[in-house]
Structure formats: structure tokens, C-alpha cells
Design a protein around this motif. Structure first.
Motif, PDB file in Angstrom:
ATOM      1  N   ALA A  85      -0.314  16.244  -0.471  1.00  0.00           N
ATOM      2  CA  ALA A  85      -1.287  15.287  -1.003  1.00  0.00           C
ATOM      3  C   ALA A  85      -2.025  15.983  -2.141  1.00  0.00           C
ATOM      4  N   SER A 112      -0.871   4.947  -5.431  1.00  0.00           N
ATOM      5  CA  SER A 112      -1.594   3.837  -4.802  1.00  0.00           C
ATOM      6  C   SER A 112      -2.349   3.021  -5.851  1.00  0.00           C
ATOM      7  N   ILE A 155      -1.016  -2.516  -2.188  1.00  0.00           N
ATOM      8  CA  ILE A 155       0.138  -2.305  -3.074  1.00  0.00           C
ATOM      9  C   ILE A 155       0.176  -0.850  -3.556  1.00  0.00           C
ATOM     10  N   ASP A 174       2.133  12.971  -2.873  1.00  0.00           N
ATOM     11  CA  ASP A 174       1.260  11.812  -2.685  1.00  0.00           C
ATOM     12  C   ASP A 174       0.097  11.923  -3.672  1.00  0.00           C
ATOM     13  N   GLY A 213       0.867  -1.169   0.000  1.00  0.00           N
ATOM     14  CA  GLY A 213       0.000   0.000   0.000  1.00  0.00           C
ATOM     15  C   GLY A 213       0.904   1.218   0.000  1.00  0.00           C
ATOM     16  N   SER A 214       0.380   2.372  -0.442  1.00  0.00           N
ATOM     17  CA  SER A 214       1.260   3.548  -0.447  1.00  0.00           C
ATOM     18  C   SER A 214       1.497   4.039   0.975  1.00  0.00           C
ATOM     19  N   ASN A 215       0.620   3.646   1.899  1.00  0.00           N
ATOM     20  CA  ASN A 215       0.837   3.949   3.308  1.00  0.00           C
ATOM     21  C   ASN A 215       2.209   3.497   3.786  1.00  0.00           C
ATOM     22  N   LEU A 259       4.707   5.910   2.509  1.00  0.00           N
ATOM     23  CA  LEU A 259       4.680   7.203   3.200  1.00  0.00           C
ATOM     24  C   LEU A 259       5.462   7.115   4.514  1.00  0.00           C
ATOM     25  N   PHE A 268      -3.791  14.489   4.606  1.00  0.00           N
ATOM     26  CA  PHE A 268      -3.965  13.072   4.927  1.00  0.00           C
ATOM     27  C   PHE A 268      -3.356  12.758   6.305  1.00  0.00           C
ATOM     28  N   TYR A 293       0.290  11.532   7.606  1.00  0.00           N
ATOM     29  CA  TYR A 293       1.498  12.376   7.736  1.00  0.00           C
ATOM     30  C   TYR A 293       1.749  12.736   9.214  1.00  0.00           C
ATOM     31  N   ALA A 329      -2.248   9.559  -4.564  1.00  0.00           N
ATOM     32  CA  ALA A 329      -3.086   8.360  -4.441  1.00  0.00           C
ATOM     33  C   ALA A 329      -4.352   8.449  -5.305  1.00  0.00           C
ATOM     34  N   TYR A 330      -4.786   9.676  -5.591  1.00  0.00           N
ATOM     35  CA  TYR A 330      -6.057   9.850  -6.326  1.00  0.00           C
ATOM     36  C   TYR A 330      -5.872  10.432  -7.716  1.00  0.00           C
ATOM     37  N   SER A 362      -4.893   1.277  -4.606  1.00  0.00           N
ATOM     38  CA  SER A 362      -6.090   0.992  -3.804  1.00  0.00           C
ATOM     39  C   SER A 362      -7.333   1.700  -4.322  1.00  0.00           C
ATOM     40  N   LYS A 363      -7.152   2.735  -5.100  1.00  0.00           N
ATOM     41  CA  LYS A 363      -8.288   3.592  -5.445  1.00  0.00           C
ATOM     42  C   LYS A 363      -8.776   3.262  -6.854  1.00  0.00           C
ATOM     43  N   ASN A 391      -6.719  14.248   0.575  1.00  0.00           N
ATOM     44  CA  ASN A 391      -7.790  13.568   1.294  1.00  0.00           C
ATOM     45  C   ASN A 391      -7.704  14.059   2.736  1.00  0.00           C
TER      46      ASN A 391
HETATM   47  C1  LIG Z   1      -3.958  10.831   0.255  1.00  0.00           C
HETATM   48  C2  LIG Z   1      -3.771   9.381   0.521  1.00  0.00           C
HETATM   49  N1  LIG Z   1      -2.561   8.858   0.381  1.00  0.00           N
HETATM   50  C3  LIG Z   1      -2.318   7.566   0.608  1.00  0.00           C
HETATM   51  C4  LIG Z   1      -3.328   6.714   1.001  1.00  0.00           C
HETATM   52  C5  LIG Z   1      -2.953   5.298   1.320  1.00  0.00           C
HETATM   53  O1  LIG Z   1      -3.545   4.396   0.491  1.00  0.00           O
HETATM   54  P1  LIG Z   1      -2.986   2.912   0.339  1.00  0.00           P
HETATM   55  O2  LIG Z   1      -2.092   2.625   1.490  1.00  0.00           O
HETATM   56  O3  LIG Z   1      -4.189   2.055   0.339  1.00  0.00           O
HETATM   57  O4  LIG Z   1      -2.227   2.905  -0.968  1.00  0.00           O
HETATM   58  C6  LIG Z   1      -4.620   7.194   1.152  1.00  0.00           C
HETATM   59  C7  LIG Z   1      -5.696   6.294   1.590  1.00  0.00           C
HETATM   60  O5  LIG Z   1      -6.790   6.655   1.879  1.00  0.00           O
HETATM   61  C8  LIG Z   1      -4.837   8.564   0.910  1.00  0.00           C
HETATM   62  O6  LIG Z   1      -6.059   9.091   1.069  1.00  0.00           O
END
Ligand SMILES: Cc1ncc(COP(=O)(O)O)c(C=O)c1O
Length: 365
Positions: A162, A223, A235, A193, A93-95, A98, A119, A122, A195-196, A225-226, A166
Motif C-alpha cells: 500500500a 480508487s 468505483i 495499492d 471500489g478498489s476493495n 483487491l 491496509f 489484505y 488509493a491515495y 473514493s478518495k 493506510n
Molecule cells: C490503502 C487502501 N486501499 C484501498 C482502499 C479501498 O478503497 P475503495 O474500495 O473505496 O476504493 C482503501 C480504503 O480505505 C485504502 O485505505
């Protein structure tokens, strides 16, 4: 609490990440079914068929460790975006990434800069490693980049941006980010970041890979995930200068990405049709949310992500609870310092209809 004295100063006052309420939990609590979840910015189309097929074909290989270097996925990312394979770092995951950025580069009195309402990971990461947090007051709910520049000092190590952010959906343009990077000292790492990013119209997106060619201190985080629909597999990937990637890969756990996630990611990153369909639904349905809000006199923060944040002008906890009783899970964001707002993930048309109907019912009470 036992052992708290052993924790580092940051961890002592750390609150855990609040995830969106799972559907099964609400089913258990209220004994209702037909619940819709618009709370975690997940992909409403479900798990992509291309990924499913790839996973099934790889099930027998699960007895082996995954490829620690993620060669095939890196190759796909490299070809898709025109970056070198040695610029890529893969994350659970990108988490994971980060966190990895901070673990790799930040220690002692080092400072990390991020925006108010950015987000929540951080501040969590900053606190967990007991680094110094510089939270910059938001401007119209978004990043005040001038404020960021003023906050940079000799101790600044890392900046998180971000884009889209988010939970607010705010967006910085390519030019705004380029102008910012031009003023950031080269020894300060800037994490972008994204992710979106796939939900932003193609002609509006930041060309982060072009910026990374000019600014070696830029780290791009993405990411799957989205838009790609792999939230449950975990992942993500980062693109950076090869020397930065080399350091990240020293700290990264050897098998941080599992075999199924790697396999699914390879398939879905080549499945442009899927991502196109997802982005198009989001574009059309976002327009419906905006029209709904205008019609109902509800204020919202314009969003370039796959979610919209509505300001109810009063504490929104009761609205959230009432929506749960209607079988609709959205996301309260009081933890972000936004107690009057709720964040709603854009779903499929019928899910969004359910939300509109439920909200009208709740507000009429
Ligand atoms: C701005 C932002 N970055 C990163 C993530 C992390 O996503 P993931 O770990 O699922 O890739 C999220 C998840 O909600 C997010 O909102």
C-alpha cells in the motif's frame, strides 16, 4: 454458532471489517448535531459538481444494465495515463479489485505477503480464501521490503504493497519500489495499492505506469473514493499486463460497476480542477496538523495520504470516546494493533479547527 463448521478454516476466525462511525449513528446515540466526521479518509469537499451533472443526465438509463466492459471509463483512463484499454480492470471500489486479485490467482497452499500495519483488507482477503498469510514486521511503521524479499518462497503468489499505506501514511519512493520489483521473481504478482496517490506531491509520486511497462507482474490498483470524491458510488480501477487483466475480467462479476458510478467516474476523471483543489487543501491542512502536533508535543507518523496518525502514548480509546462527545468522529485503529494511535482524516479548514479545539479540550481534562 450454527453453520460455523461449514465455513472454511480462514472464515471461522474472521472478524468483520470495522468501518468509520457514520454521522447519523452518532446523532442517534448522543442526540447531538453539527457532527464532523474525519474517520474514513473521505473527500471533505463533498460530491463533485461534474459528477453530479453527469449522473442527473443518465438517470433515465438506469432501467438498463450498465456497460459490462465500462468502455467509456476505460477509454478515459487509457488516454489519461497512456495505458492500453486491455490493461484495465474496473472494480466496485478498489476493495473489489483487491479481493479479485486474490480470488483469481491464489488457492490451496499459496502464500500472500503484506506488511504489519498495512491496509486491513489484505489480511481479511487472505484469511477469507484460507490462503497462507506472511505478515512482515513493519520498519518504522512502514514496509520492510528487505523482509518481503526474504519471505518469498516457491508458494508465494501475491504481494500487497500500500503506497501511501493506510493507516500509517508511510510512503515508498519510486526508486525503492523499482529496486524491489527488480528482485521479485517474475511469477510472483505484486499489487501496488495506490488509493491515495493523488495526495502525494506530483514530483514525489511513483511512476507506476512506467514500472508496469518493465515488470509484467505488477498490478496497479487505484480508487476513486478518495481524491475523486466518489466513495459512496464504489468505483476503482486496476492497470496490469493485458494477460493479467484478461484473467481478472474472467473472474470479475459481469456488472460489478453500476451505471451511476461509471458515469460519475468518467466525469470526475476529466475534472482536473476538482482533484487539484482537493490535493491543495490536503497539502495546506496537513501542514497545519503537523504544526499543531509539534506545538502540542504530540508524536505523529509523517503521512503522504489524506490522514494523519497520532500516537497518544497511552490507550487512545478514551480520547476517541471523548472526541465523539464533542461531536468529532475520528478512527481508532486498535484493530491494526495500534491501540495508542488515532487516525484523523484531513478535512476542510473549519473541520480541522473543530478537531484541534476538541482535542485540546479532551486532553486538558
Ligand atoms: C490503502 C487502501 N486501499 C484501498 C482502499 C479501498 O478503497 P475503495 O474500495 O473505496 O476504493 C482503501 C480504503 O480505505 C485504502 O485505505
Amino acid at each position: 454458532m450454527q453453520f460455523i463448521h461449514l465455513a472454511n478454516e480462514g472464515v471461522k476466525s474472521l472478524s468483520p471489517y470495522q468501518a468509520g462511525k457514520p454521522i447519523e449513528e452518532l446523532e442517534r446515540e448522543l442526540g447531538i448535531s453539527h457532527i464532523i466526521k474525519l474517520a474514513s479518509n473521505e473527500n471533505p469537499f463533498g460530491f463533485p459538481e461534474s459528477a453530479k451533472k453527469a449522473i442527473v443526465q443518465h438517470l433515465d438509463e438506469l432501467t438498463r444494465y450498465p456497460d459490462a466492459n465500462g468502455f467509456t471509463l476505460k477509454k478515459v483512463i487509457s488516454e489519461k495515463f497512456g495505458v492500453a484499454m486491455n490493461q484495465i480492470t474496473l472494480g466496485n471500489g478498489s476493495n473489489d479489485l483487491l479481493e479479485l486479485f486474490a480470488h483469481t490467482f491464489v488457492s490451496g497452499k499459496d502464500e500472500i505477503i503484506y506488511s504489519q500495519y498495512a491496509f486491513i483488507v489484505y489480511p481479511l482477503v487472505t484469511q477469507a480464501i484460507n490462503a497462507v498469510a506472511r505478515e512482515i514486521p513493519a520498519k518504522n511503521w512502514g514496509h520492510d521490503l528487505e523482509g518481503f524479499l526474504k519471505a518469498i518462497n516457491d508458494n508465494t503468489k501475491l504481494i500487497y504493497l500500500a503506497n501511501p499505506n493506510n493507516p500509517t501514511g508511510n510512503f515508498l519512493t519510486h526508486q525503492e519500489i523499482a529496486d524491489f520489483l527488480a528482485k521479485v521473481p517474475p511469477q510472483v504478482l505484486v499489487v501496488l495499492d495506490e488509493a491515495y496517490t493523488e495526495f502525494t506531491a506530483e514530483n514525489e509520486r511513483v511512476d507506476a505506469f512506467a514500472l508496469a511497462k518493465i515488470y509484467p507482474n505488477l498490478i496497479i490498483s487505484r480508487s476513486l473514493s478518495k481524491a475523486y470524491g466518489l466513495a459512496g458510488l464504489r468505483i476503482g480501477y486496476a492497470v496490469s499486463h493485458p494477460d493479467v487483466a484478461d484473467l481478472l475480467n474472467r473472474v470479475r462479476q459481469p456488472f460489478n460497476c453500476n451505471a451511476l458510478a461509471l458515469t460519475a467516474a468518467v466525469a470526475v476523471m476529466q475534472d482536473d480542477e476538482f482533484v487539484k483543489k482537493v490535493a491543495e487543501n490536503n497539502r495546506l491542512e496537513m501542514a497545519r496538523y503537523e504544526a499543531f502536533c509539534y506545538a502540542q508535543g504530540l508524536e505523529f507518523i509523517p503521512s503522504k495520504g489524506n490522514f494523519i496518525t497520532i500516537d497518544f502514548k497511552r490507550p487512545a480509546g478514551a480520547i476517541y470516546e471523548a472526541l465523539l462527545r464533542e461531536g468529532v468522529i475520528v478512527r481508532p485503529i486498535a484493530g491494526y494493533g495500534m491501540p495508542n494511535h488515532l487516525r484523523i482524516s484531513i478535512g476542510l479548514p473549519h473541520e480541522n479547527d473543530r478537531f484541534f479545539t476538541a482535542l485540546l479540550k479532551v486532553l486538558a481534562k
